[in-house]
Design an enzyme around this catalytic site. Structure first.
Site, PDB file in Angstrom:
ATOM      1  N   TYR A 133     -10.455   2.071   5.931  1.00 57.30           N
ATOM      2  CA  TYR A 133      -9.444   1.800   4.910  1.00 57.30           C
ATOM      3  C   TYR A 133      -9.993   0.795   3.897  1.00 57.30           C
ATOM      4  CZ  TYR A 133      -4.648   1.033   3.220  1.00 57.30           C
ATOM      5  OH  TYR A 133      -3.499   0.957   2.472  1.00 57.30           O
ATOM      6  N   SER A 134      -9.996   1.174   2.632  1.00 55.57           N
ATOM      7  CA  SER A 134     -10.533   0.314   1.582  1.00 55.57           C
ATOM      8  C   SER A 134      -9.683   0.428   0.326  1.00 55.57           C
ATOM      9  CB  SER A 134     -11.980   0.707   1.262  1.00 55.57           C
ATOM     10  OG  SER A 134     -12.455   0.003   0.125  1.00 55.57           O
ATOM     11  N   ASN A 135      -9.165  -0.698  -0.129  1.00 57.62           N
ATOM     12  CA  ASN A 135      -8.352  -0.700  -1.345  1.00 57.62           C
ATOM     13  C   ASN A 135      -9.146  -0.301  -2.579  1.00 57.62           C
ATOM     14  OD1 ASN A 135      -5.605  -1.803  -0.494  1.00 57.62           O
ATOM     15  ND2 ASN A 135      -6.994  -3.290   0.428  1.00 57.62           N
ATOM     16  N   GLY A 139       2.680  -0.872   4.092  1.00 57.32           N
ATOM     17  CA  GLY A 139       2.043  -1.779   3.153  1.00 57.32           C
ATOM     18  C   GLY A 139       2.286  -3.224   3.524  1.00 57.32           C
ATOM     19  N   SER A 154       0.786  -1.232   0.000  1.00 60.05           N
ATOM     20  CA  SER A 154       0.000   0.000   0.000  1.00 60.05           C
ATOM     21  C   SER A 154       0.814   1.277   0.000  1.00 60.05           C
ATOM     22  CB  SER A 154      -0.948   0.007   1.196  1.00 60.05           C
ATOM     23  OG  SER A 154      -2.013  -0.894   0.971  1.00 60.05           O
TER      24      SER A 154
END
Length: 369
Positions: free
Chosen positions: A189-191, A325, A92
């Site tokens: 938190y969302s990809n 990440g 990330s």
């Protein structure tokens, strides 16, 4: 692609194990760092490889002094040490590169942070008229994280490790579920947010996000060891491997198709390149002052997270800035004081046996406290 957790020295969503430690350090200056005790750094790295990581490498900068250190092995069952400047998946941390490109477009007047996503990507999101570009970058959109719809069982994950994913497919996994909350009301938190941000970059510029990251960030800074791999499953050049134990056997999970991470977490880099990136970003080389300030601005409920960039409070009260990440056996953190006077880039790869990595808190305290 990882959730924030390094500030508390706790890494989740990763299978970790213990291994014997091989240690080494290398100077990139004539003198050792004045305040930071390299022996303490080495003890922290060795603790990490005793308790969970197969190998770990770190690059630390204090003023005009910089050094690299390592512990553990590059491949399980072999004695070759982790390369001092080997390549690794940054997970990330990719988000900070992508956010930088979006904010450059904001500075050029081509994107408005508070405009709805539907202005740029009509029809992509059912709630695209309520979700703004800013909400994507600060994880306040409410979009379901598509990784939650992927297989969670390691055996099932490995079955699809070489599958190609289109960004629209990943977003569709998210939009098949309702919003987690009304846009702008919470941090989660969302990809998916950065999958959409990557698509937005392509729509606005006419070029894929990876091309824009390369032409706007990598080339100007000379980051020649940093890659956007697309569908390529391997890591080019010297690198550490990562592992998991499944049904009593040790499985090397280094190779997989990173399109599943895309703009949310697919990049490959080195400690030297990431150190240069952090220095340039906070030093004002990549963004105009107004956009850098936006990047570092958080909400009362966003846990210090700005726009693809975050504040990490240390135990002594110091604040470091950066991103972490976690992806398929690799954990990375890029952290710097706001004045870039002290910087840390650390990456470790997983061993085959489950266990909690120790030494992270000690490493952070030694560098920033």
């Amino acid at each position: 692609m990882g959730k924030r957790g390094w500030a508390a020295a706790v890494v989740t969503a990763l299978v970790l194990g213990a291994t014997g430690a091989a240690t080494a350090t290398a100077d990139t200056s004539a003198d050792a760092a004045a305040r930071i005790d390299r022996a303490a750094v080495q003890r922290a790295l060795d603790a990490m490889t005793r308790t969970g990581a197969a190998g770990v490498q770190v690059r630390i900068t204090e003023g005009n002094r910089q050094f690299a250190a390592r512990s553990g092995v590059a491949e399980w069952g072999r004695e070759r040490p982790v390369p001092l400047d080997g390549r690794f998946r940054i997970g990330s941390v990719t988000k900070t590169f992508v956010s930088t490109v979006v904010l450059q477009l904001v500075g050029e007047g081509r994107v408005e942070l508070d405009a709805p996503v539907g202005r740029y990507l009509p029809g992509l999101l059912p709630d695209g008229d309520r979700i703004t570009v800013r909400m994507l970058l600060q994880h306040t959109s409410g979009l379901h994280d598509y990784t939650g719809s992927l297989p969670s069982d390691p055996v099932e994950q490995l079955k699809i490790r070489y599958k190609h994913w289109e960004p629209a497919e990943l977003v569709a996994l998210s939009t098949a579920k309702p919003l987690n909350f009304p846009p702008g009301t919470r941090f989660d938190y969302s990809n998916t947010n950065f999958a959409v941000a990557g698509m937005l970059i392509k729509e606005v510029t006419g070029r894929p996000y990876d091309v824009e990251v390369e032409r706007r960030v990598l080339r100007p800074l000379g980051l020649r060891a940093t890659f956007l791999p697309g569908d390529r499953p391997g890591i080019p050049g010297p690198h550490a491997h990562s592992y998991v134990r499944l049904d009593g056997r040790v499985e090397d999970i280094t190779r997989f198709n990173p399109s599943v991470a895309g703009a949310a977490g697919s990049m490959i880099s080195t400690t030297a390149d990431l150190d240069r990136f952090a220095d340039a970003l906070l030093g004002g080389e990549l963004l105009k002052p107004a956009q850098l300030a936006e990047m570092m601005e958080s909400l009362p409920f966003s846990e210090g997270y700005g726009l693809g960039f975050a504040a990490y409070p240390m135990s002594c009260g110091t604040t470091a800035w950066g991103h972490d990440g976690v992806i398929f056996g690799y954990s990375t953190a890029v952290l710097s004081t706001a004045d870039t006077g002290t910087r840390l880039v650390v990456s470790f790869s997983s061993g085959p046996d489950e266990g909690e990595v120790e030494g992270l808190r000690e490493l952070l305290d030694e560098v920033f406290c």
